[in-house]
Scaffold this motif. Structure first.
Motif, PDB file in Angstrom:
ATOM      1  N   ARG A 274      19.444  -8.358  35.904  1.00 18.43           N
ATOM      2  CA  ARG A 274      18.344  -7.403  36.025  1.00 18.43           C
ATOM      3  C   ARG A 274      18.932  -6.004  36.191  1.00 18.43           C
ATOM      4  NH1 ARG A 274      12.918  -7.889  37.181  1.00 18.43           N
ATOM      5  NH2 ARG A 274      11.936  -6.213  38.364  1.00 18.43           N
ATOM      6  N   LEU A 275      18.555  -5.101  35.293  1.00 18.96           N
ATOM      7  CA  LEU A 275      19.068  -3.732  35.310  1.00 18.96           C
ATOM      8  C   LEU A 275      17.964  -2.774  35.709  1.00 18.96           C
ATOM      9  CD1 LEU A 275      21.000  -3.762  31.887  1.00 18.96           C
ATOM     10  CD2 LEU A 275      21.885  -4.323  34.154  1.00 18.96           C
ATOM     11  N   GLY A 276      18.347  -1.708  36.395  1.00 21.61           N
ATOM     12  CA  GLY A 276      17.372  -0.694  36.777  1.00 21.61           C
ATOM     13  C   GLY A 276      17.962   0.699  36.676  1.00 21.61           C
ATOM     14  N   SER A 277      17.102   1.674  36.389  1.00 23.84           N
ATOM     15  CA  SER A 277      17.508   3.075  36.359  1.00 23.84           C
ATOM     16  C   SER A 277      16.495   3.871  37.166  1.00 23.84           C
ATOM     17  CB  SER A 277      17.572   3.583  34.914  1.00 23.84           C
ATOM     18  OG  SER A 277      17.961   4.939  34.878  1.00 23.84           O
ATOM     19  N   PHE A 278      16.977   4.717  38.073  1.00 23.49           N
ATOM     20  CA  PHE A 278      16.088   5.407  38.990  1.00 23.49           C
ATOM     21  C   PHE A 278      16.445   6.889  39.031  1.00 23.49           C
ATOM     22  CE2 PHE A 278      13.017   4.268  42.394  1.00 23.49           C
ATOM     23  CZ  PHE A 278      12.766   5.540  42.873  1.00 23.49           C
ATOM     24  N   ASN A 279      15.455   7.726  38.742  1.00 24.70           N
ATOM     25  CA  ASN A 279      15.642   9.176  38.846  1.00 24.70           C
ATOM     26  C   ASN A 279      15.252   9.597  40.260  1.00 24.70           C
ATOM     27  OD1 ASN A 279      15.292  12.040  38.726  1.00 24.70           O
ATOM     28  ND2 ASN A 279      15.077  11.902  36.501  1.00 24.70           N
ATOM     29  N   VAL A 280      16.245   9.989  41.056  1.00 24.27           N
ATOM     30  CA  VAL A 280      15.991  10.280  42.469  1.00 24.27           C
ATOM     31  C   VAL A 280      15.545  11.722  42.696  1.00 24.27           C
ATOM     32  CG1 VAL A 280      17.681   8.540  43.146  1.00 24.27           C
ATOM     33  CG2 VAL A 280      18.382  10.939  42.964  1.00 24.27           C
ATOM     34  N   ARG A 281      15.622  12.559  41.672  1.00 29.32           N
ATOM     35  CA  ARG A 281      15.317  13.992  41.743  1.00 29.32           C
ATOM     36  C   ARG A 281      16.289  14.694  42.690  1.00 29.32           C
ATOM     37  NH1 ARG A 281      12.300  18.103  40.234  1.00 29.32           N
ATOM     38  NH2 ARG A 281      11.367  19.548  41.713  1.00 29.32           N
ATOM     39  N   THR A 282      16.843  15.746  42.197  1.00 30.11           N
ATOM     40  CA  THR A 282      17.921  16.436  42.880  1.00 30.11           C
ATOM     41  C   THR A 282      17.593  16.871  44.302  1.00 30.11           C
ATOM     42  OG1 THR A 282      19.317  18.411  42.795  1.00 30.11           O
ATOM     43  CG2 THR A 282      17.166  18.588  41.799  1.00 30.11           C
ATOM     44  N   ALA A 283      18.582  16.812  45.165  1.00 34.61           N
ATOM     45  CA  ALA A 283      18.426  17.275  46.549  1.00 34.61           C
ATOM     46  C   ALA A 283      18.222  18.782  46.607  1.00 34.61           C
ATOM     47  CB  ALA A 283      19.659  16.887  47.372  1.00 34.61           C
ATOM     48  N   ARG A 284      18.528  19.461  45.521  1.00 33.52           N
ATOM     49  CA  ARG A 284      18.392  20.922  45.525  1.00 33.52           C
ATOM     50  C   ARG A 284      16.970  21.392  45.190  1.00 33.52           C
ATOM     51  NH1 ARG A 284      23.188  23.312  46.119  1.00 33.52           N
ATOM     52  NH2 ARG A 284      25.068  22.116  45.685  1.00 33.52           N
ATOM     53  N   ALA A 285      16.046  20.451  44.996  1.00 33.61           N
ATOM     54  CA  ALA A 285      14.649  20.820  44.755  1.00 33.61           C
ATOM     55  C   ALA A 285      14.002  21.152  46.097  1.00 33.61           C
ATOM     56  CB  ALA A 285      13.911  19.687  44.063  1.00 33.61           C
TER      57      ALA A 285
ATOM     58  N   GLY B 220      24.022  14.726  42.425  1.00 35.98           N
ATOM     59  CA  GLY B 220      24.928  15.832  42.136  1.00 35.98           C
ATOM     60  C   GLY B 220      25.676  16.250  43.375  1.00 35.98           C
ATOM     61  N   PRO B 221      26.731  17.019  43.181  1.00 35.68           N
ATOM     62  CA  PRO B 221      27.491  17.492  44.336  1.00 35.68           C
ATOM     63  C   PRO B 221      26.667  18.472  45.161  1.00 35.68           C
ATOM     64  CG  PRO B 221      28.204  18.603  42.340  1.00 35.68           C
ATOM     65  CD  PRO B 221      27.261  17.524  41.917  1.00 35.68           C
ATOM     66  N   GLY B 222      26.911  18.491  46.439  1.00 33.35           N
ATOM     67  CA  GLY B 222      26.187  19.400  47.316  1.00 33.35           C
ATOM     68  C   GLY B 222      25.727  18.696  48.574  1.00 33.35           C
ATOM     69  N   ARG B 223      25.147  19.442  49.438  1.00 36.28           N
ATOM     70  CA  ARG B 223      24.664  18.896  50.699  1.00 36.28           C
ATOM     71  C   ARG B 223      23.379  18.109  50.496  1.00 36.28           C
ATOM     72  NH1 ARG B 223      25.520  23.107  55.420  1.00 36.28           N
ATOM     73  NH2 ARG B 223      23.418  22.367  55.890  1.00 36.28           N
ATOM     74  N   ALA B 224      23.186  17.058  51.281  1.00 38.22           N
ATOM     75  CA  ALA B 224      22.007  16.212  51.155  1.00 38.22           C
ATOM     76  C   ALA B 224      20.729  16.946  51.556  1.00 38.22           C
ATOM     77  CB  ALA B 224      22.169  14.953  52.000  1.00 38.22           C
ATOM     78  N   ASP B 225      20.858  18.036  52.327  1.00 39.08           N
ATOM     79  CA  ASP B 225      19.654  18.781  52.710  1.00 39.08           C
ATOM     80  C   ASP B 225      19.306  19.870  51.696  1.00 39.08           C
ATOM     81  OD1 ASP B 225      21.629  20.618  53.135  1.00 39.08           O
ATOM     82  OD2 ASP B 225      21.344  20.772  55.292  1.00 39.08           O
ATOM     83  N   GLY B 226      20.077  19.933  50.601  1.00 36.90           N
ATOM     84  CA  GLY B 226      19.758  20.888  49.553  1.00 36.90           C
ATOM     85  C   GLY B 226      20.238  22.293  49.802  1.00 36.90           C
ATOM     86  N   GLN B 227      20.826  22.534  50.945  1.00 40.78           N
ATOM     87  CA  GLN B 227      21.298  23.884  51.260  1.00 40.78           C
ATOM     88  C   GLN B 227      22.676  24.125  50.644  1.00 40.78           C
ATOM     89  OE1 GLN B 227      19.159  26.007  52.931  1.00 40.78           O
ATOM     90  NE2 GLN B 227      17.793  24.235  52.642  1.00 40.78           N
ATOM     91  N   THR B 228      23.014  25.371  50.478  1.00 41.20           N
ATOM     92  CA  THR B 228      24.342  25.703  49.975  1.00 41.20           C
ATOM     93  C   THR B 228      25.356  25.581  51.091  1.00 41.20           C
ATOM     94  OG1 THR B 228      23.973  28.051  50.435  1.00 41.20           O
ATOM     95  CG2 THR B 228      23.412  27.261  48.230  1.00 41.20           C
ATOM     96  N   GLY B 229      26.600  25.400  50.724  1.00 39.99           N
ATOM     97  CA  GLY B 229      27.654  25.268  51.728  1.00 39.99           C
ATOM     98  C   GLY B 229      28.639  24.199  51.306  1.00 39.99           C
ATOM     99  N   THR B 230      29.629  23.984  52.143  1.00 39.60           N
ATOM    100  CA  THR B 230      30.644  22.983  51.817  1.00 39.60           C
ATOM    101  C   THR B 230      30.060  21.583  51.967  1.00 39.60           C
ATOM    102  OG1 THR B 230      31.399  23.023  54.111  1.00 39.60           O
ATOM    103  CG2 THR B 230      32.503  24.494  52.567  1.00 39.60           C
ATOM    104  N   LEU B 231      30.707  20.626  51.316  1.00 40.03           N
ATOM    105  CA  LEU B 231      30.230  19.245  51.362  1.00 40.03           C
ATOM    106  C   LEU B 231      30.462  18.662  52.733  1.00 40.03           C
ATOM    107  CD1 LEU B 231      31.532  17.945  47.918  1.00 40.03           C
ATOM    108  CD2 LEU B 231      29.258  18.773  48.495  1.00 40.03           C
TER     109      LEU B 231
END
Length: 214
Positions: free
Chosen positions: A160-171, A203-214
């Motif tokens: 069973r295969l699945g594909s899920f668009n989680v929408r970017t954390a930067r939204a 994508g790379p970046g913080r999980a809260d969508g803010q800019t800054g180091t990982l």
């Protein structure tokens, strides 16, 4: 049906322009241009590795057709694209036919064998080959077609295969942030019980969508 556009080459030899691109073999003034195509369609199959291309054209001033294929986009009018695609191939079709099926061997030679996941880009040419010269009419739109897949084995293990668009954390303008949505995304994936899942818009970046180091 041949992969080599023999009449195009013959015309090029007669005109002394064998090295010229296909689109440069324009009609002499006295040679009527073939009628326009009114429709072109395609589908995978009917057998594994095959594709079928069909078209409508009234046959006026037409001595044969050529299907040109490639693995990338190509164009005779868009200067940003090459005139012929990577891996370009040519398939001649008699003027009496309005469809052709590329065999598995032909699609493999054109760069799209079964299992490769490659699509074939293609364009149709109507040719009028005469003793006075040659004329070509292109179907104006480039199209793509996948080859028919291999027949699956009669036995095996279901996957069973699945594909899920989680929408970017930067939204960051969404009503719910990624940190608020993440548990629901995980729950939905688990509820669908995939054996393999692919996630889109990570994508790379913080999980809260803010800019800054990982």
């Amino acid at each position: 049906m041949s992969r080599t556009p023999a009449r195009i080459v013959t015309a090029a030899l007669a005109l002394g322009v064998l090295t010229a691109p296909l689109h440069s073999l324009t009609a002499a003034a006295a040679v009527p241009t073939p009628s326009s195509f009114t429709s072109v369609s395609s589908q995978a199959g009917p057998r594994p590795g095959e594709v079928t291309i069909s078209w409508a054209q009234d046959g006026r001033s037409t001595t044969d057709f050529v299907v040109e294929t490639g693995l990338t986009s190509f164009s005779t009018t868009d200067a940003s694209l090459p005139v012929h695609a990577r891996g370009s191939s040519f398939f001649s079709v008699p003027a009496s036919q309005r469809s052709m099926t590329l065999t598995a061997a032909q699609t493999a030679a054109a760069g799209a064998p079964v299992g490769s996941a490659n699509h074939l880009y293609f364009r149709l040419h109507a040719l009028n080959h005469t003793s006075a010269g040659d004329a070509t009419k292109f179907y104006p739109y480039l199209q793509t077609v996948p080859v028919a897949p291999a027949v699956p084995a009669g036995t095996g293990t279901a996957l069973r295969l699945g594909s899920f668009n989680v929408r970017t954390a930067r939204a960051t303008t969404d009503s719910r942030t990624w940190l608020e949505r993440a548990p629901d995304v995980a729950r939905s994936i688990v509820d669908h019980n995939p054996g393999v899942v692919t996630l889109q818009e990570l994508g790379p970046g913080r999980a809260d969508g803010q800019t800054g180091t990982l």
